[in-house]
Write a protein that holds these residues in place. Structure first.
Motif, PDB file in Angstrom:
ATOM      1  N   SER A  21      43.915  67.124  17.192  1.00 13.69           N
ATOM      2  CA  SER A  21      44.276  68.501  16.842  1.00 13.69           C
ATOM      3  C   SER A  21      44.349  69.395  18.070  1.00 13.69           C
ATOM      4  O   SER A  21      45.266  70.215  18.204  1.00 13.69           O
ATOM      5  CB  SER A  21      43.272  69.069  15.832  1.00 13.69           C
ATOM      6  OG  SER A  21      41.970  69.116  16.386  1.00 13.69           O
ATOM      7  N   GLY A 128      41.693  73.073  14.858  1.00 18.49           N
ATOM      8  CA  GLY A 128      40.849  73.046  13.677  1.00 18.49           C
ATOM      9  C   GLY A 128      39.388  72.770  13.942  1.00 18.49           C
ATOM     10  O   GLY A 128      38.506  73.457  13.429  1.00 18.49           O
ATOM     11  N   CYS A 250      39.517  70.464   9.000  1.00 11.28           N
ATOM     12  CA  CYS A 250      40.076  71.808   9.053  1.00 11.28           C
ATOM     13  C   CYS A 250      39.663  72.639   7.851  1.00 11.28           C
ATOM     14  O   CYS A 250      39.413  73.842   7.958  1.00 11.28           O
ATOM     15  CB  CYS A 250      41.606  71.729   9.138  1.00 11.28           C
ATOM     16  SG  CYS A 250      42.467  73.286   8.874  1.00 11.28           S
ATOM     17  N   CYS A 281      43.067  77.241   5.120  1.00 14.66           N
ATOM     18  CA  CYS A 281      42.058  76.695   6.028  1.00 14.66           C
ATOM     19  C   CYS A 281      42.141  77.394   7.384  1.00 14.66           C
ATOM     20  O   CYS A 281      43.103  78.104   7.676  1.00 14.66           O
ATOM     21  CB  CYS A 281      42.239  75.183   6.189  1.00 14.66           C
ATOM     22  SG  CYS A 281      43.608  74.691   7.260  1.00 14.66           S
ATOM     23  N   MET A 283      42.917  76.545  10.246  1.00 10.63           N
ATOM     24  CA  MET A 283      44.049  76.231  11.119  1.00 10.63           C
ATOM     25  C   MET A 283      45.390  76.522  10.472  1.00 10.63           C
ATOM     26  O   MET A 283      46.440  76.294  11.055  1.00 10.63           O
ATOM     27  CB  MET A 283      44.003  74.760  11.529  1.00 10.63           C
ATOM     28  CG  MET A 283      43.229  74.507  12.803  1.00 10.63           C
ATOM     29  SD  MET A 283      44.055  75.174  14.262  1.00 10.63           S
ATOM     30  CE  MET A 283      45.414  74.033  14.446  1.00 10.63           C
TER      31      MET A 283
END
Length: 293
Positions: A21, A128, A250, A281, A283
Protein backbone atom coordinates in the motif's frame (compact mmCIF):
# COMPACT_ATOMS: atom_id res chain seq x y z
CA UNK A 1 3.19 -1.22 26.10
CA UNK A 2 6.99 -0.99 25.99
CA UNK A 3 8.96 1.00 23.44
CA UNK A 4 10.68 -2.16 22.17
CA UNK A 5 7.35 -3.91 21.65
CA UNK A 6 5.90 -0.99 19.71
CA UNK A 7 9.03 -0.75 17.56
CA UNK A 8 8.86 -4.47 16.77
CA UNK A 9 5.16 -4.17 16.01
CA UNK A 10 5.87 -1.28 13.64
CA UNK A 11 8.53 -3.31 11.83
CA UNK A 12 6.11 -6.21 11.45
CA UNK A 13 3.39 -3.90 10.13
CA UNK A 14 5.81 -2.41 7.60
CA UNK A 15 7.02 -5.80 6.39
CA UNK A 16 3.71 -7.62 6.26
CA UNK A 17 1.11 -4.97 5.49
CA UNK A 18 2.73 -1.66 4.61
CA UNK A 19 4.87 -2.82 1.71
CA UNK A 20 2.28 -2.85 -1.08
CA UNK A 21 0.00 0.00 0.00
CA UNK A 22 2.74 2.50 0.84
CA UNK A 23 4.87 1.67 -2.20
CA UNK A 24 1.83 2.28 -4.41
CA UNK A 25 0.74 5.51 -2.71
CA UNK A 26 4.17 7.03 -2.09
CA UNK A 27 6.26 5.45 -4.86
CA UNK A 28 5.58 8.32 -7.26
CA UNK A 29 7.89 10.60 -5.27
CA UNK A 30 10.67 8.03 -5.43
CA UNK A 31 9.99 7.42 -9.13
CA UNK A 32 10.57 11.08 -9.96
CA UNK A 33 13.76 11.15 -7.94
CA UNK A 34 15.30 8.03 -9.48
CA UNK A 35 14.20 9.01 -12.96
CA UNK A 36 16.28 12.18 -12.89
CA UNK A 37 19.51 11.12 -11.17
CA UNK A 38 20.78 7.95 -12.80
CA UNK A 39 24.40 8.27 -11.79
CA UNK A 40 23.67 8.52 -8.07
CA UNK A 41 20.62 6.30 -7.77
CA UNK A 42 21.75 4.24 -4.75
CA UNK A 43 22.72 7.37 -2.81
CA UNK A 44 19.50 9.13 -3.76
CA UNK A 45 17.36 6.22 -2.57
CA UNK A 46 19.33 6.07 0.67
CA UNK A 47 18.79 9.75 1.38
CA UNK A 48 15.13 9.38 0.42
CA UNK A 49 14.71 6.62 3.02
CA UNK A 50 16.62 8.67 5.61
CA UNK A 51 14.26 11.60 5.11
CA UNK A 52 11.28 9.28 5.37
CA UNK A 53 12.58 7.82 8.62
CA UNK A 54 13.19 11.27 10.10
CA UNK A 55 9.73 12.62 9.26
CA UNK A 56 7.86 9.53 10.46
CA UNK A 57 9.81 9.44 13.71
CA UNK A 58 9.15 13.12 14.35
CA UNK A 59 5.44 12.80 13.60
CA UNK A 60 5.22 9.71 15.81
CA UNK A 61 6.71 11.69 18.67
CA UNK A 62 4.20 14.51 18.08
CA UNK A 63 1.29 12.08 17.96
CA UNK A 64 2.40 10.47 21.19
CA UNK A 65 2.78 13.86 22.85
CA UNK A 66 -0.24 15.73 21.55
CA UNK A 67 -2.61 12.94 20.51
CA UNK A 68 -5.21 13.32 17.82
CA UNK A 69 -4.92 17.13 17.80
CA UNK A 70 -2.15 16.88 15.19
CA UNK A 71 -3.76 14.22 12.96
CA UNK A 72 -5.07 15.19 9.53
CA UNK A 73 -8.86 15.11 8.98
CA UNK A 74 -10.27 12.90 6.20
CA UNK A 75 -10.80 15.80 3.78
CA UNK A 76 -7.17 16.89 4.07
CA UNK A 77 -5.94 13.33 3.51
CA UNK A 78 -8.22 13.07 0.49
CA UNK A 79 -6.57 16.13 -1.09
CA UNK A 80 -3.13 14.63 -0.44
CA UNK A 81 -4.13 11.32 -2.02
CA UNK A 82 -5.33 13.08 -5.16
CA UNK A 83 -2.09 15.10 -5.28
CA UNK A 84 -0.07 11.91 -4.86
CA UNK A 85 -1.94 10.24 -7.72
CA UNK A 86 -1.32 13.20 -10.01
CA UNK A 87 2.38 13.11 -9.06
CA UNK A 88 2.64 9.43 -9.94
CA UNK A 89 0.98 10.02 -13.33
CA UNK A 90 3.26 12.97 -14.17
CA UNK A 91 6.38 10.96 -13.46
CA UNK A 92 4.98 7.95 -15.34
CA UNK A 93 4.34 10.06 -18.45
CA UNK A 94 7.92 11.33 -18.32
CA UNK A 95 9.15 7.77 -18.04
CA UNK A 96 7.09 6.65 -21.06
CA UNK A 97 8.22 9.58 -23.20
CA UNK A 98 11.82 8.59 -22.70
CA UNK A 99 11.00 4.99 -23.61
CA UNK A 100 14.08 2.89 -24.21
CA UNK A 101 16.28 5.84 -25.10
CA UNK A 102 19.28 6.57 -22.96
CA UNK A 103 18.87 9.26 -20.40
CA UNK A 104 20.50 12.61 -20.91
CA UNK A 105 23.05 13.31 -18.18
CA UNK A 106 22.22 16.21 -15.95
CA UNK A 107 24.34 19.30 -16.49
CA UNK A 108 24.03 20.38 -12.87
CA UNK A 109 24.66 18.29 -9.76
CA UNK A 110 21.45 17.36 -7.93
CA UNK A 111 20.58 19.25 -4.78
CA UNK A 112 21.68 17.36 -1.70
CA UNK A 113 18.45 18.34 -0.01
CA UNK A 114 16.00 17.09 -2.65
CA UNK A 115 16.12 13.38 -1.84
CA UNK A 116 15.64 13.66 1.95
CA UNK A 117 12.96 16.31 1.51
CA UNK A 118 11.00 14.10 -0.88
CA UNK A 119 11.37 11.21 1.55
CA UNK A 120 10.14 13.39 4.40
CA UNK A 121 7.17 14.49 2.27
CA UNK A 122 5.85 10.92 2.16
CA UNK A 123 4.34 11.50 5.61
CA UNK A 124 1.85 13.80 3.86
CA UNK A 125 0.75 11.00 1.50
CA UNK A 126 -1.05 8.52 3.75
CA UNK A 127 -1.32 4.81 3.01
CA UNK A 128 -3.77 2.50 4.69
CA UNK A 129 -1.48 0.85 7.22
CA UNK A 130 0.09 4.20 8.16
CA UNK A 131 -3.22 5.31 9.64
CA UNK A 132 -3.31 2.29 11.93
CA UNK A 133 0.26 2.90 13.12
CA UNK A 134 -0.57 6.56 13.72
CA UNK A 135 -3.51 5.50 15.88
CA UNK A 136 -1.13 3.34 17.92
CA UNK A 137 1.22 6.31 18.32
CA UNK A 138 -1.69 8.48 19.49
CA UNK A 139 -2.86 5.92 22.04
CA UNK A 140 0.67 5.38 23.39
CA UNK A 141 0.56 8.71 25.22
CA UNK A 142 4.35 9.03 25.00
CA UNK A 143 6.57 10.77 22.42
CA UNK A 144 9.20 8.05 22.79
CA UNK A 145 6.87 5.11 22.20
CA UNK A 146 4.99 6.98 19.47
CA UNK A 147 8.27 7.67 17.66
CA UNK A 148 9.31 4.03 18.10
CA UNK A 149 6.12 2.72 16.48
CA UNK A 150 6.44 5.02 13.46
CA UNK A 151 10.19 4.45 13.08
CA UNK A 152 9.67 0.70 13.19
CA UNK A 153 7.08 0.95 10.44
CA UNK A 154 9.54 2.83 8.19
CA UNK A 155 12.27 0.28 8.88
CA UNK A 156 9.90 -2.55 8.02
CA UNK A 157 8.78 -1.00 4.73
CA UNK A 158 12.28 0.22 3.73
CA UNK A 159 13.24 -2.97 1.80
CA UNK A 160 10.24 -2.48 -0.50
CA UNK A 161 11.28 1.09 -1.32
CA UNK A 162 14.89 0.05 -1.86
CA UNK A 163 13.73 -2.70 -4.23
CA UNK A 164 11.43 -0.24 -6.00
CA UNK A 165 14.33 2.14 -6.54
CA UNK A 166 16.49 -0.69 -7.91
CA UNK A 167 13.77 -1.85 -10.31
CA UNK A 168 13.09 1.69 -11.49
CA UNK A 169 16.78 2.21 -12.30
CA UNK A 170 16.77 -0.90 -14.48
CA UNK A 171 13.37 -0.50 -16.10
CA UNK A 172 13.84 3.15 -17.00
CA UNK A 173 16.72 2.20 -19.27
CA UNK A 174 15.04 -0.62 -21.15
CA UNK A 175 12.14 -1.18 -23.51
CA UNK A 176 10.02 -2.05 -20.48
CA UNK A 177 9.84 1.65 -19.64
CA UNK A 178 6.54 2.10 -21.46
CA UNK A 179 5.01 -0.89 -19.72
CA UNK A 180 6.21 0.41 -16.35
CA UNK A 181 4.72 3.79 -17.20
CA UNK A 182 1.32 2.24 -17.94
CA UNK A 183 1.38 0.36 -14.63
CA UNK A 184 2.36 3.54 -12.80
CA UNK A 185 -0.46 5.48 -14.46
CA UNK A 186 -2.87 2.80 -13.29
CA UNK A 187 -1.54 3.14 -9.74
CA UNK A 188 -1.87 6.93 -9.97
CA UNK A 189 -5.48 6.70 -11.17
CA UNK A 190 -6.26 4.25 -8.36
CA UNK A 191 -4.77 6.66 -5.80
CA UNK A 192 -6.79 9.57 -7.22
CA UNK A 193 -9.94 7.46 -7.08
CA UNK A 194 -9.25 6.59 -3.45
CA UNK A 195 -8.82 10.29 -2.62
CA UNK A 196 -12.06 11.20 -4.41
CA UNK A 197 -13.87 8.45 -2.51
CA UNK A 198 -12.40 9.49 0.86
CA UNK A 199 -13.35 13.11 0.24
CA UNK A 200 -16.90 12.16 -0.70
CA UNK A 201 -16.61 13.93 -4.08
CA UNK A 202 -17.94 11.07 -6.20
CA UNK A 203 -21.68 10.72 -6.88
CA UNK A 204 -21.75 7.13 -5.66
CA UNK A 205 -25.17 5.58 -5.93
CA UNK A 206 -26.54 3.78 -2.90
CA UNK A 207 -27.41 0.10 -3.36
CA UNK A 208 -31.01 -1.10 -2.96
CA UNK A 209 -32.44 -1.02 0.57
CA UNK A 210 -34.31 -3.83 2.25
CA UNK A 211 -35.25 -4.82 5.78
CA UNK A 212 -36.68 -2.89 8.74
CA UNK A 213 -35.01 0.09 10.35
CA UNK A 214 -33.36 -0.08 13.75
CA UNK A 215 -31.85 2.23 16.37
CA UNK A 216 -28.77 0.03 16.69
CA UNK A 217 -27.02 -1.36 13.63
CA UNK A 218 -23.94 -3.54 13.38
CA UNK A 219 -21.26 -3.41 10.67
CA UNK A 220 -18.35 -5.82 10.35
CA UNK A 221 -15.04 -4.45 9.03
CA UNK A 222 -13.33 -7.13 6.95
CA UNK A 223 -10.19 -7.08 4.84
CA UNK A 224 -12.34 -6.76 1.70
CA UNK A 225 -14.79 -4.10 2.86
CA UNK A 226 -17.70 -3.54 5.22
CA UNK A 227 -20.39 -6.18 5.73
CA UNK A 228 -23.19 -5.48 5.18
CA UNK A 229 -22.36 -2.65 2.80
CA UNK A 230 -25.81 -1.16 3.34
CA UNK A 231 -27.69 -1.05 6.65
CA UNK A 232 -30.98 0.64 7.49
CA UNK A 233 -32.02 2.75 10.45
CA UNK A 234 -34.98 4.90 11.42
CA UNK A 235 -34.80 8.59 10.62
CA UNK A 236 -35.51 11.14 13.32
CA UNK A 237 -34.10 9.13 16.25
CA UNK A 238 -30.55 8.68 17.62
CA UNK A 239 -28.71 5.71 16.14
CA UNK A 240 -25.76 3.69 17.38
CA UNK A 241 -23.55 2.14 14.72
CA UNK A 242 -21.53 -0.72 16.19
CA UNK A 243 -18.40 -1.31 14.08
CA UNK A 244 -16.81 -4.69 14.78
CA UNK A 245 -13.35 -5.53 13.46
CA UNK A 246 -12.92 -8.90 11.78
CA UNK A 247 -9.59 -8.37 9.96
CA UNK A 248 -6.78 -5.84 10.26
CA UNK A 249 -6.38 -3.58 7.25
CA UNK A 250 -7.56 -0.37 5.65
CA UNK A 251 -11.08 -0.88 7.04
CA UNK A 252 -9.73 -0.75 10.59
CA UNK A 253 -10.12 3.04 10.44
CA UNK A 254 -13.40 4.52 9.25
CA UNK A 255 -14.11 8.13 8.29
CA UNK A 256 -17.68 9.02 9.20
CA UNK A 257 -19.20 12.41 9.84
CA UNK A 258 -15.93 14.18 9.01
CA UNK A 259 -13.83 12.37 11.63
CA UNK A 260 -11.70 9.24 11.89
CA UNK A 261 -12.69 6.38 14.15
CA UNK A 262 -10.39 3.48 15.02
CA UNK A 263 -12.26 0.18 15.13
CA UNK A 264 -13.74 -1.61 16.95
CA UNK A 265 -15.94 1.23 18.13
CA UNK A 266 -19.51 2.39 18.60
CA UNK A 267 -20.44 5.58 16.76
CA UNK A 268 -23.44 7.46 18.13
CA UNK A 269 -25.25 9.54 15.54
CA UNK A 270 -27.80 12.26 16.29
CA UNK A 271 -31.26 12.04 14.66
CA UNK A 272 -30.87 12.04 10.89
CA UNK A 273 -33.15 13.12 8.06
CA UNK A 274 -34.38 10.49 5.58
CA UNK A 275 -31.61 9.66 3.13
CA UNK A 276 -28.23 7.93 3.02
CA UNK A 277 -25.13 8.55 5.14
CA UNK A 278 -21.92 7.44 3.49
CA UNK A 279 -18.80 6.28 5.36
CA UNK A 280 -15.45 5.15 3.98
CA UNK A 281 -12.27 3.45 5.16
CA UNK A 282 -9.26 5.57 6.04
CA UNK A 283 -7.72 5.12 2.58
CA UNK A 284 -10.91 5.73 0.60
CA UNK A 285 -10.91 2.19 -0.82
CA UNK A 286 -14.05 0.71 0.75
CA UNK A 287 -17.41 2.41 1.23
CA UNK A 288 -20.57 1.67 3.19
CA UNK A 289 -24.00 3.30 3.52
CA UNK A 290 -26.53 3.81 6.29
CA UNK A 291 -29.98 4.43 4.88
CA UNK A 292 -32.34 6.43 7.11
CA UNK A 293 -36.03 5.99 6.40
Amino acid sequence: MSTTTLFAGGVAAGLLAGTASCAAAQGGLLMGLVDRHHGRDPAMVGWFLAGRLASYTAVGALLGLLGSAVSLPPQARAVLLVAAGVTVIVFAVRLMRRGHCAATPETEPPSKYKAPLLGAATILVPCGVTLGVEMIAVSSGSPVTGAAAMAGFVVGSAPAFALLGYVLRRVSRTRLARFAGVVAIGAGLWTIGAGVSLGGWSPAAAPPVSGPGAQTVTVWATRDGYRPAMVTARAGVPVEVVFKLMDRGCTGTVAIGGRDVALPATVRLPPQRPGSLRYVCGMGMYTGFINFS
